[in-house]
Design an enzyme around this catalytic site. Structure first.
Site, PDB file in Angstrom:
ATOM      1  N   LYS A 199     -18.318 -41.025  12.162  1.00 54.03           N
ATOM      2  CA  LYS A 199     -17.433 -41.375  11.050  1.00 54.03           C
ATOM      3  C   LYS A 199     -16.076 -41.799  11.609  1.00 54.03           C
ATOM      4  O   LYS A 199     -15.275 -40.984  12.055  1.00 54.03           O
ATOM      5  CB  LYS A 199     -17.233 -40.222  10.066  1.00 54.03           C
ATOM      6  CG  LYS A 199     -16.664 -40.777   8.758  1.00 54.03           C
ATOM      7  CD  LYS A 199     -15.726 -39.873   8.002  1.00 54.03           C
ATOM      8  CE  LYS A 199     -14.335 -39.731   8.475  1.00 54.03           C
ATOM      9  NZ  LYS A 199     -13.421 -40.880   8.264  1.00 54.03           N
ATOM     10  N   GLY A 252      -8.400 -35.391  16.165  1.00 53.19           N
ATOM     11  CA  GLY A 252      -7.457 -35.638  15.078  1.00 53.19           C
ATOM     12  C   GLY A 252      -6.442 -34.525  15.000  1.00 53.19           C
ATOM     13  O   GLY A 252      -6.112 -33.889  16.011  1.00 53.19           O
ATOM     14  N   SER A 253      -5.986 -34.254  13.805  1.00 48.67           N
ATOM     15  CA  SER A 253      -4.893 -33.293  13.631  1.00 48.67           C
ATOM     16  C   SER A 253      -5.384 -31.847  13.772  1.00 48.67           C
ATOM     17  O   SER A 253      -6.539 -31.540  13.470  1.00 48.67           O
ATOM     18  CB  SER A 253      -4.256 -33.485  12.257  1.00 48.67           C
ATOM     19  OG  SER A 253      -5.221 -33.291  11.248  1.00 48.67           O
ATOM     20  N   GLU A 274     -10.628 -31.984  19.746  1.00 49.67           N
ATOM     21  CA  GLU A 274      -9.480 -32.540  20.484  1.00 49.67           C
ATOM     22  C   GLU A 274      -8.364 -32.700  19.477  1.00 49.67           C
ATOM     23  O   GLU A 274      -8.430 -33.591  18.626  1.00 49.67           O
ATOM     24  CB  GLU A 274      -9.815 -33.920  21.050  1.00 49.67           C
ATOM     25  CG  GLU A 274     -10.946 -33.961  22.032  1.00 49.67           C
ATOM     26  CD  GLU A 274     -10.618 -33.254  23.314  1.00 49.67           C
ATOM     27  OE1 GLU A 274      -9.439 -32.942  23.554  1.00 49.67           O
ATOM     28  OE2 GLU A 274     -11.562 -32.999  24.070  1.00 49.67           O
ATOM     29  N   CYS A 308      -2.371 -38.501  21.470  1.00 47.30           N
ATOM     30  CA  CYS A 308      -2.332 -37.048  21.342  1.00 47.30           C
ATOM     31  C   CYS A 308      -1.587 -36.398  22.501  1.00 47.30           C
ATOM     32  O   CYS A 308      -0.944 -35.377  22.320  1.00 47.30           O
ATOM     33  CB  CYS A 308      -3.733 -36.491  21.182  1.00 47.30           C
ATOM     34  SG  CYS A 308      -4.903 -37.167  22.344  1.00 47.30           S
ATOM     35  N   GLU A 405       3.882 -32.067  16.163  1.00 47.78           N
ATOM     36  CA  GLU A 405       3.422 -33.365  16.664  1.00 47.78           C
ATOM     37  C   GLU A 405       3.881 -34.448  15.691  1.00 47.78           C
ATOM     38  O   GLU A 405       3.438 -34.482  14.547  1.00 47.78           O
ATOM     39  CB  GLU A 405       1.889 -33.371  16.781  1.00 47.78           C
ATOM     40  CG  GLU A 405       1.372 -34.683  17.329  1.00 47.78           C
ATOM     41  CD  GLU A 405      -0.141 -34.702  17.506  1.00 47.78           C
ATOM     42  OE1 GLU A 405      -0.869 -34.463  16.529  1.00 47.78           O
ATOM     43  OE2 GLU A 405      -0.591 -34.983  18.634  1.00 47.78           O
TER      44      GLU A 405
HETATM   45  P1  NAP Z   1      -6.796 -36.486  10.475  1.00 44.90           P
HETATM   46  O1  NAP Z   1      -6.707 -36.297   9.012  1.00 44.90           O
HETATM   47  O2  NAP Z   1      -6.947 -35.320  11.357  1.00 44.90           O
HETATM   48  O3  NAP Z   1      -7.981 -37.541  10.712  1.00 44.90           O
HETATM   49  C1  NAP Z   1      -8.869 -37.609  11.800  1.00 44.90           C
HETATM   50  C2  NAP Z   1     -10.281 -37.857  11.300  1.00 44.90           C
HETATM   51  O4  NAP Z   1     -10.752 -36.729  10.539  1.00 44.90           O
HETATM   52  C3  NAP Z   1     -10.410 -39.039  10.355  1.00 44.90           C
HETATM   53  O5  NAP Z   1     -11.651 -39.675  10.565  1.00 44.90           O
HETATM   54  C4  NAP Z   1     -10.357 -38.351   9.005  1.00 44.90           C
HETATM   55  O6  NAP Z   1     -10.860 -39.125   7.954  1.00 44.90           O
HETATM   56  C5  NAP Z   1     -11.187 -37.134   9.259  1.00 44.90           C
HETATM   57  N1  NAP Z   1     -10.978 -36.043   8.299  1.00 44.90           N
HETATM   58  C6  NAP Z   1      -9.893 -35.804   7.516  1.00 44.90           C
HETATM   59  N2  NAP Z   1     -10.093 -34.703   6.762  1.00 44.90           N
HETATM   60  C7  NAP Z   1     -11.313 -34.225   7.066  1.00 44.90           C
HETATM   61  C8  NAP Z   1     -12.094 -33.119   6.625  1.00 44.90           C
HETATM   62  N3  NAP Z   1     -11.626 -32.253   5.715  1.00 44.90           N
HETATM   63  N4  NAP Z   1     -13.311 -32.932   7.153  1.00 44.90           N
HETATM   64  C9  NAP Z   1     -13.795 -33.775   8.079  1.00 44.90           C
HETATM   65  N5  NAP Z   1     -13.116 -34.856   8.527  1.00 44.90           N
HETATM   66  C10 NAP Z   1     -11.888 -35.075   8.033  1.00 44.90           C
HETATM   67  O7  NAP Z   1      -5.551 -37.294  10.960  1.00 44.90           O
HETATM   68  P2  NAP Z   1      -4.717 -38.337  10.088  1.00 44.90           P
HETATM   69  O8  NAP Z   1      -4.594 -37.944   8.653  1.00 44.90           O
HETATM   70  O9  NAP Z   1      -5.327 -39.642  10.314  1.00 44.90           O
HETATM   71  O10 NAP Z   1      -3.296 -38.217  10.798  1.00 44.90           O
HETATM   72  C11 NAP Z   1      -2.433 -37.140  10.460  1.00 44.90           C
HETATM   73  C12 NAP Z   1      -1.793 -36.547  11.680  1.00 44.90           C
HETATM   74  O11 NAP Z   1      -2.784 -36.089  12.573  1.00 44.90           O
HETATM   75  C13 NAP Z   1      -0.998 -37.511  12.552  1.00 44.90           C
HETATM   76  O12 NAP Z   1       0.279 -37.691  12.111  1.00 44.90           O
HETATM   77  C14 NAP Z   1      -1.033 -36.852  13.879  1.00 44.90           C
HETATM   78  O13 NAP Z   1      -0.047 -35.886  13.989  1.00 44.90           O
HETATM   79  C15 NAP Z   1      -2.365 -36.194  13.896  1.00 44.90           C
HETATM   80  N6  NAP Z   1      -3.350 -36.964  14.660  1.00 44.90           N
HETATM   81  C16 NAP Z   1      -3.608 -36.536  15.892  1.00 44.90           C
HETATM   82  C17 NAP Z   1      -4.525 -37.219  16.659  1.00 44.90           C
HETATM   83  C18 NAP Z   1      -4.832 -36.765  18.036  1.00 44.90           C
HETATM   84  O14 NAP Z   1      -5.553 -37.446  18.749  1.00 44.90           O
HETATM   85  N7  NAP Z   1      -4.339 -35.616  18.434  1.00 44.90           N
HETATM   86  C19 NAP Z   1      -5.169 -38.354  16.164  1.00 44.90           C
HETATM   87  C20 NAP Z   1      -4.881 -38.757  14.857  1.00 44.90           C
HETATM   88  C21 NAP Z   1      -3.973 -38.047  14.125  1.00 44.90           C
HETATM   89  P3  NAP Z   1      -9.819 -40.095   7.183  1.00 44.90           P
HETATM   90  O15 NAP Z   1      -9.668 -41.254   8.049  1.00 44.90           O
HETATM   91  O16 NAP Z   1     -10.471 -40.424   5.899  1.00 44.90           O
HETATM   92  O17 NAP Z   1      -8.543 -39.311   6.985  1.00 44.90           O
END
Ligand code: NAP
Ligand code: MG
Length: 502
Positions: A199, A252-253, A274, A308, A405
């Site tokens: 996904k 992700g987050s 991660e 990240c 972050e």
């Molecule tokens: P995120 O919500 O953690 O998204 C990462 C992935 O998880 C996306 O594919 C997302 O889908 C999915 N996801 C979201 N909620 C979920 C759930 N309840 N169950 C399963 N999967 C789920 O990150 P974001 O909203 O894109 O970004 C928010 C913050 O996260 C950023 O500002 C940053 O601080 C952090 N982030 C960190 C990293 C890293 O590599 N450490 C990468 C991205 C973001 P959707 O695309 O539909 O949301």
């Protein structure tokens, strides 16, 4: 200040092919077929440099998750996959690497359209990393061996272990390096013989969709690779609770990581996470500052800080503090900000208006709490989600800009006078995160001692980047488990012990 408004589009190879691909109808890839979402829903993906819509993409719901899990379970019962010789799995991954290599320009242009990053970064970092990861893991397919074991109990025994694929794996990836992240999950899983449901992030589904076409052409058995475009709260969440899924891997987050951990507990899924980071960069008194300055700058400004393990906390020995802050700020001010498709762009937009506003919110809050805005911080007008590279000084360890972050091009620079390595490490370790750390020094002893004392999954000394052979992951709230390297592929296996009385 506005972002550069006149991209030189003619110079981007395969941009037309990428645009033509984006304009197509995008379905889900399930069980070796392209299908609409069962509810018939779609969602739009946008160009972060202009806000323009790029494509409509199928939006997977719970019933699509059921269908994909069933397809993947079918693959895990299909002799064409489970009895495939390791060398044949390796060959499929090599062919996927070759196919990606022959389309690098199109993939790079597509990544830039969807994610916004400078096209030369996509071409020079994301694509080579994805190709290298496929080749590296292809090599492991033939080397996943157990061991023979000597038993001490009564009797005579032949005992050994097998490394078997964990089964059906849900892989959920973010938008900051969409293709590279997807491949870093798919490659070891397929090399180990698992079946995958990917996904991608809702903001950046296009390169995963293009990759699925290559996977289809190469001819993996049906159900081995499935792609569900859709939202995290629905499709992502359904994957993490589904009883037919044996493992979840997520980047992700930290916040969503915590949700996934809870959701995965139902059937005790294996989980690799991660998560976020707040990487410290330490410049020691003996460092070569001519190298440390550009190193520190690009550690936070590359990919507009959306990495990240971006080096977001800079600790500089007082001997070099002014010089380093001036040097990093000068680089920040000189970076050409603009659309990723303009050939001279060095920093593209951030992914979405939401992220832009979130980053500015952090900067404002930091200044309200007393931080000094040394460089950047201003709003960039016009279309697109642009944020200037920003340097904050005079922060304190309790401020949100130091602790959380930000996921944007925002650096907090601090000086230290100490020469005591324990105290330097303690300051750098003062974080809930523990993904990466960077040390700039020419003192071998200090380098290796700090490498031991820093609580981080990766410590880089005097530069360095990602490599598919180097384990990657976090201490503390930066995650669970490791990707890459031997540990990365072994995380897609179960160890089975076999003991036979002779
Ligand atoms: P995120 O919500 O953690 O998204 C990462 C992935 O998880 C996306 O594919 C997302 O889908 C999915 N996801 C979201 N909620 C979920 C759930 N309840 N169950 C399963 N999967 C789920 O990150 P974001 O909203 O894109 O970004 C928010 C913050 O996260 C950023 O500002 C940053 O601080 C952090 N982030 C960190 C990293 C890293 O590599 N450490 C990468 C991205 C973001 P959707 O695309 O539909 O949301
Ligand atoms: Mg999200």
């Amino acid at each position: 200040m506005t972002a550069s408004a006149t991209p030189k589009l003619a110079e981007i190879p395969s941009l037309d092919a990428a645009r033509a691909f984006a304009a197509q109808r995008h379905q889900l890839y399930v069980g070796g077929s392209w299908v609409d979402a069962l509810e018939g829903e779609t969602f739009a993906t946008h160009d972060p440099a202009t806000g323009d819509k790029l494509a409509d993409v199928a939006k997977a719901g719970e019933r699509d998750v059921d269908r994909a899990v069933e397809a993947a379970r079918g693959a895990m019962n299909d002799p064409a996959w489970i009895d495939m010789k390791p060398a044949a799995r390796a060959r499929l991954l090599e062919r996927l690497a070759d196919a990606l290599e022959s389309s690098v320009d199109e993939f790079a242009a597509l990544e830039t359209l969807d994610n916004g990053k400078p096209v030369r970064d996509a071409r020079n970092f994301d694509l080579p990393h994805a190709i290298g990861t496929l080749r590296y893991n292809s090599g492991w397919a033939t080397k996943l061996n157990g061991e023979t074991i000597s038993l001490s109990g009564p009797g005579t025994w032949h005992a050994y272990t097998l490394k078997q694929p964990v089964g059906v794996v849900a892989q959920i990836v973010p938008w900051n390096a969409p293709l590279a992240m997807a491949v870093s999950k798919i490659a070891p899983a397929l090399a180990a013989g698992c079946a995958v449901i990917l996904k991608p992030a809702e903001e950046t589904p296009l390169t995963a969709l293009r990759l699925a076409r290559l996977i289809e052409e190469i001819g993996f058995p049906p159900g081995v690779f499935n792609l569900l475009t859709g939202f995290g709260e629905t499709a992502g969440a359904a994957l993490t609770t589904h009883p037919g899924v044996e493992k979840v891997t997520f980047t992700g987050s930290t916040e969503v990581g915590r949700l996934i951990l809870r959701a995965a507990g139902g059937n005790f899924k294996r989980v690799t996470l991660e998560l976020g980071g707040k990487t410290p960069v330490i410049i020691m008194p003996d460092a070569d500052v001519t190298k440390a300055i550009p190193g520190a700058a690009m550690s936070i400004f590359a990919n507009a800080g959306q990495i990240c393990n971006a080096g977001s906390r800079l600790f500089v020995h007082e001997r070099h503090f002014d010089e380093v802050v001036e040097g990093v700020s000068k680089i920040a001010q000189g970076l050409k900000i603009g659309p990723g498709l303009a050939s001279d762009t060095q920093m593209g937009p951030v992914i979405s208006p939401t992220q832009r506003d979130r980053i500015h919110g952090y900067i404002r809050h930091g200044v309200e709490e007393g931080a000094n805005l040394h460089t950047g911080g201003h709003e960039i007008g016009g279309a697109g989600n642009f944020v200037p590279p920003t340097v904050l000084t005079r922060t304190t360890a309790d401020m949100a800009v130091r602790r959380e972050e930000i996921f944007g091009p925002v650096l907090c620079a601090m000086s230290f006078s100490d020469e005591d390595l324990d105290r330097i490490a303690a300051e750098a370790n003062d974080s809930d995160y523990g993904l990466g750390a960077v040390v700039w020094t020419n003192n071998l002893s200090a380098a290796h001692q700090l490498a031991r004392k820093l609580k981080a999954g990766t410590v880089r000394v005097n530069g360095g980047g990602l490599d598919p052979a180097l384990p990657f992951g976090g201490f503390k709230q930066s995650g669970w488990g490791r990707e890459n390297g031997r540990e990365g592929i072994e995380a897609y296996t179960e160890t089975k012990a076999v003991a036979m009385a002779l």
